[in-house]
Design a protein around this motif. Structure first.
Motif, PDB file in Angstrom:
ATOM      1  N   LEU A   1      11.952  51.782 -46.842  1.00 22.18           N
ATOM      2  CA  LEU A   1      13.290  51.409 -46.394  1.00 22.18           C
ATOM      3  C   LEU A   1      13.986  51.240 -47.718  1.00 22.18           C
ATOM      4  CD1 LEU A   1      15.329  50.230 -44.372  1.00 22.18           C
ATOM      5  CD2 LEU A   1      14.253  48.064 -44.644  1.00 22.18           C
ATOM      6  N   ILE A   2      15.205  51.907 -47.738  1.00 20.24           N
ATOM      7  CA  ILE A   2      16.153  51.872 -48.988  1.00 20.24           C
ATOM      8  C   ILE A   2      17.075  50.797 -48.437  1.00 20.24           C
ATOM      9  CG2 ILE A   2      17.713  53.093 -50.442  1.00 20.24           C
ATOM     10  CD1 ILE A   2      15.979  55.343 -50.156  1.00 20.24           C
ATOM     11  N   ILE A   3      17.571  49.505 -49.225  1.00 19.93           N
ATOM     12  CA  ILE A   3      18.443  48.677 -49.069  1.00 19.93           C
ATOM     13  C   ILE A   3      19.547  49.026 -50.165  1.00 19.93           C
ATOM     14  CG2 ILE A   3      19.459  46.551 -48.641  1.00 19.93           C
ATOM     15  CD1 ILE A   3      16.809  45.787 -47.359  1.00 19.93           C
ATOM     16  N   ASP A   4      20.502  49.737 -49.883  1.00 17.75           N
ATOM     17  CA  ASP A   4      21.624  49.810 -51.122  1.00 17.75           C
ATOM     18  C   ASP A   4      22.719  49.036 -51.164  1.00 17.75           C
ATOM     19  OD1 ASP A   4      22.913  51.417 -53.013  1.00 17.75           O
ATOM     20  OD2 ASP A   4      23.800  52.947 -51.745  1.00 17.75           O
ATOM     21  N   ASP A   5      23.117  48.626 -52.465  1.00 20.05           N
ATOM     22  CA  ASP A   5      24.313  47.864 -52.568  1.00 20.05           C
ATOM     23  C   ASP A   5      24.084  46.249 -52.328  1.00 20.05           C
ATOM     24  OD1 ASP A   5      26.986  47.452 -53.754  1.00 20.05           O
ATOM     25  OD2 ASP A   5      27.734  48.021 -52.007  1.00 20.05           O
ATOM     26  N   TRP A   6      23.013  45.576 -52.471  1.00 19.32           N
ATOM     27  CA  TRP A   6      22.598  44.421 -52.202  1.00 19.32           C
ATOM     28  C   TRP A   6      23.435  43.442 -52.941  1.00 19.32           C
ATOM     29  CZ3 TRP A   6      19.520  40.714 -50.098  1.00 19.32           C
ATOM     30  CH2 TRP A   6      18.873  39.663 -50.841  1.00 19.32           C
ATOM     31  N   GLY A   7      23.940  42.430 -52.408  1.00 22.43           N
ATOM     32  CA  GLY A   7      24.867  41.574 -52.866  1.00 22.43           C
ATOM     33  C   GLY A   7      26.112  42.156 -53.077  1.00 22.43           C
ATOM     34  N   PRO A   8      26.920  41.193 -53.961  1.00 25.77           N
ATOM     35  CA  PRO A   8      26.868  40.094 -54.571  1.00 25.77           C
ATOM     36  C   PRO A   8      27.176  38.913 -53.678  1.00 25.77           C
ATOM     37  CG  PRO A   8      29.212  40.942 -55.540  1.00 25.77           C
ATOM     38  CD  PRO A   8      28.627  42.097 -54.332  1.00 25.77           C
ATOM     39  N   GLU A   9      27.722  39.056 -52.503  1.00 26.36           N
ATOM     40  CA  GLU A   9      28.134  37.958 -51.529  1.00 26.36           C
ATOM     41  C   GLU A   9      26.929  37.141 -51.090  1.00 26.36           C
ATOM     42  OE1 GLU A   9      29.008  41.137 -50.953  1.00 26.36           O
ATOM     43  OE2 GLU A   9      31.203  41.162 -51.445  1.00 26.36           O
ATOM     44  N   PRO A  10      26.865  35.929 -51.141  1.00 29.40           N
ATOM     45  CA  PRO A  10      25.695  35.149 -50.536  1.00 29.40           C
ATOM     46  C   PRO A  10      25.269  35.447 -49.340  1.00 29.40           C
ATOM     47  CG  PRO A  10      26.964  33.637 -51.804  1.00 29.40           C
ATOM     48  CD  PRO A  10      27.851  35.026 -51.638  1.00 29.40           C
ATOM     49  N   LEU A  11      23.925  35.553 -48.693  1.00 30.56           N
ATOM     50  CA  LEU A  11      23.898  35.807 -47.443  1.00 30.56           C
ATOM     51  C   LEU A  11      23.879  34.604 -46.616  1.00 30.56           C
ATOM     52  CD1 LEU A  11      20.197  37.697 -47.936  1.00 30.56           C
ATOM     53  CD2 LEU A  11      22.437  38.681 -47.775  1.00 30.56           C
ATOM     54  N   SER A  12      24.280  34.947 -45.301  1.00 32.28           N
ATOM     55  CA  SER A  12      24.190  33.836 -44.269  1.00 32.28           C
ATOM     56  C   SER A  12      22.963  33.232 -44.033  1.00 32.28           C
ATOM     57  CB  SER A  12      25.060  34.394 -43.045  1.00 32.28           C
ATOM     58  OG  SER A  12      24.447  35.272 -42.206  1.00 32.28           O
ATOM     59  N   ALA A  13      22.837  32.276 -43.271  1.00 30.23           N
ATOM     60  CA  ALA A  13      21.551  31.749 -42.774  1.00 30.23           C
ATOM     61  C   ALA A  13      20.935  32.814 -41.557  1.00 30.23           C
ATOM     62  CB  ALA A  13      21.793  30.582 -41.953  1.00 30.23           C
ATOM     63  N   GLU A  14      21.782  33.329 -40.914  1.00 34.93           N
ATOM     64  CA  GLU A  14      20.881  34.584 -39.983  1.00 34.93           C
ATOM     65  C   GLU A  14      20.508  35.627 -40.732  1.00 34.93           C
ATOM     66  OE1 GLU A  14      23.289  37.007 -37.241  1.00 34.93           O
ATOM     67  OE2 GLU A  14      22.719  35.509 -35.981  1.00 34.93           O
ATOM     68  N   GLN A  15      21.410  36.218 -41.684  1.00 38.20           N
ATOM     69  CA  GLN A  15      20.796  37.370 -42.779  1.00 38.20           C
ATOM     70  C   GLN A  15      19.773  36.980 -43.625  1.00 38.20           C
ATOM     71  OE1 GLN A  15      24.664  37.931 -44.815  1.00 38.20           O
ATOM     72  NE2 GLN A  15      25.357  39.213 -43.200  1.00 38.20           N
ATOM     73  N   ARG A  16      19.559  35.655 -44.116  1.00 38.88           N
ATOM     74  CA  ARG A  16      18.441  35.339 -44.865  1.00 38.88           C
ATOM     75  C   ARG A  16      16.985  35.318 -43.932  1.00 38.88           C
ATOM     76  NH1 ARG A  16      21.986  31.347 -47.048  1.00 38.88           N
ATOM     77  NH2 ARG A  16      21.517  29.941 -45.411  1.00 38.88           N
ATOM     78  N   ARG A  17      17.200  34.885 -42.546  1.00 39.42           N
ATOM     79  CA  ARG A  17      16.061  34.993 -41.620  1.00 39.42           C
ATOM     80  C   ARG A  17      15.640  36.335 -41.350  1.00 39.42           C
ATOM     81  NH1 ARG A  17      18.846  30.546 -39.276  1.00 39.42           N
ATOM     82  NH2 ARG A  17      19.670  32.015 -37.708  1.00 39.42           N
ATOM     83  N   ASP A  18      16.716  37.336 -41.384  1.00 41.43           N
ATOM     84  CA  ASP A  18      16.376  38.418 -40.917  1.00 41.43           C
ATOM     85  C   ASP A  18      15.823  39.226 -42.126  1.00 41.43           C
ATOM     86  OD1 ASP A  18      17.336  38.262 -38.458  1.00 41.43           O
ATOM     87  OD2 ASP A  18      19.436  39.379 -39.094  1.00 41.43           O
ATOM     88  N   LEU A  19      16.293  39.132 -43.427  1.00 40.00           N
ATOM     89  CA  LEU A  19      15.761  39.605 -44.461  1.00 40.00           C
ATOM     90  C   LEU A  19      14.364  39.203 -44.768  1.00 40.00           C
ATOM     91  CD1 LEU A  19      16.186  41.374 -46.961  1.00 40.00           C
ATOM     92  CD2 LEU A  19      17.005  39.756 -48.314  1.00 40.00           C
ATOM     93  N   LEU A  20      14.125  37.977 -44.667  1.00 38.59           N
ATOM     94  CA  LEU A  20      12.538  37.357 -44.669  1.00 38.59           C
ATOM     95  C   LEU A  20      11.635  38.095 -43.770  1.00 38.59           C
ATOM     96  CD1 LEU A  20      10.506  35.535 -45.884  1.00 38.59           C
ATOM     97  CD2 LEU A  20      11.094  33.741 -44.167  1.00 38.59           C
ATOM     98  N   GLU A  21      12.190  38.315 -42.381  1.00 39.25           N
ATOM     99  CA  GLU A  21      11.230  38.966 -41.407  1.00 39.25           C
ATOM    100  C   GLU A  21      10.983  40.477 -41.981  1.00 39.25           C
ATOM    101  OE1 GLU A  21      10.913  39.930 -36.681  1.00 39.25           O
ATOM    102  OE2 GLU A  21      12.374  38.541 -37.558  1.00 39.25           O
ATOM    103  N   ILE A  22      12.173  41.167 -42.418  1.00 41.79           N
ATOM    104  CA  ILE A  22      11.932  42.514 -42.733  1.00 41.79           C
ATOM    105  C   ILE A  22      10.776  42.666 -43.905  1.00 41.79           C
ATOM    106  CG2 ILE A  22      13.279  44.570 -44.009  1.00 41.79           C
ATOM    107  CD1 ILE A  22      15.642  43.777 -42.486  1.00 41.79           C
TER     108      ILE A  22
END
Length: 241
Positions: free
Chosen positions: A164-185
């Motif tokens: 899985l390639i995730i391009d252009d990560w950041g620089p905006e802080p993640l929302s609570a929902e995005q953090r949970r999704d990223l942890l699951e991934i």
């Protein structure tokens, strides 16, 4: 020899490349002197090559790589801190076989996305499934899937992908929902798949992007401890061009 019934039978069996090669050999005067074993070997080789190419085309189509980049066209002459030995080792795709991760960081325009796509293309050639997503698009897809009740299905599809390639990560802080999704991934990929992340943000500041100390520790512990790093520097290649 009645060629037509044999050709039709081969096509009915799904051996179209073998059928085309048989016609080619039958109409080639030089092929008459070839032993039958050589004919058979050539027929099998053509069919195998055709199927390999078709599978590669499907993997590349599914990968949705942003750029048509290949490892053979990497520019090592530009001064941007690209370690040639490291990149060539990564180009073997052994890190994907070992379920390791890779972080490519550096200023904008230094070729992070291009290098990521080149490694993704090589992974497809080596038989791995690949999926490219820009980080904003990935999180938008996850939010939409959640709203439509198909988040679990999307997460399962991501989990089954070898790289899985995730391009252009950041620089905006993640929302609570995005953090949970990223942890699951990240958790789904632990020891089962590889992750390639590109970012303008140095790895030392990724905690700030996650914007939650506890989840930040959990995510980065799963990613960074077995991750290779390419740290680029210098001016934008686009500006130079």
């Amino acid at each position: 020899m009645l060629l037509h019934p044999t050709v039709e039978r081969l096509r009915a069996l799904g051996l179209s490349a073998m059928a085309d090669t048989l016609i080619e050999l039958q109409t080639n005067p030089d092929a008459a002197a070839m032993p039958h074993a050589d004919w058979l070997g050539l027929l099998v080789d053509r069919e195998a090559t055709f199927r390999d190419n078709r599978r590669l085309a499907r993997r590349l189509s599914a990968a949705k790589l942003r750029q048509n980049a290949t490892i053979e066209n990497v520019d090592y002459r530009t001064s941007r801190g690209l370690d040639r030995a490291l990149f060539q080792a990564l180009a073997t795709s052994q890190w994907v076989r070992d379920h390791n991760h890779l972080a490519i960081v550096g200023p904008t325009g230094t070729g992070k996305s291009w290098l990521a796509c080149a490694l993704g293309h090589k992974a497809c050639r080596d038989g791995f499934s690949v999926l490219y997503r820009r980080a904003p698009r990935l999180f938008a897809d996850l939010a939409q899937a959640r709203g439509e009740g198909r988040l679990a299905r999307l997460m399962s599809a991501l989990e089954r992908t070898d790289l899985l390639i995730i391009d252009d990560w950041g620089p905006e802080p993640l929302s609570a929902e995005q953090r949970r999704d990223l942890l699951e991934i990240v958790d789904d990929r632990y020891d089962k798949g590889s992750l390639l992340i590109t970012s303008q943000v140095p790895v030392s500041h990724w905690h700030d992007v996650i914007a939650d100390p506890t989840l930040g520790d959990a995510i980065l512990d799963r990613v960074i401890h077995n991750a290779h790093r390419i740290e680029l520097k210098g001016d934008s290649l686009r500006r130079r061009a």
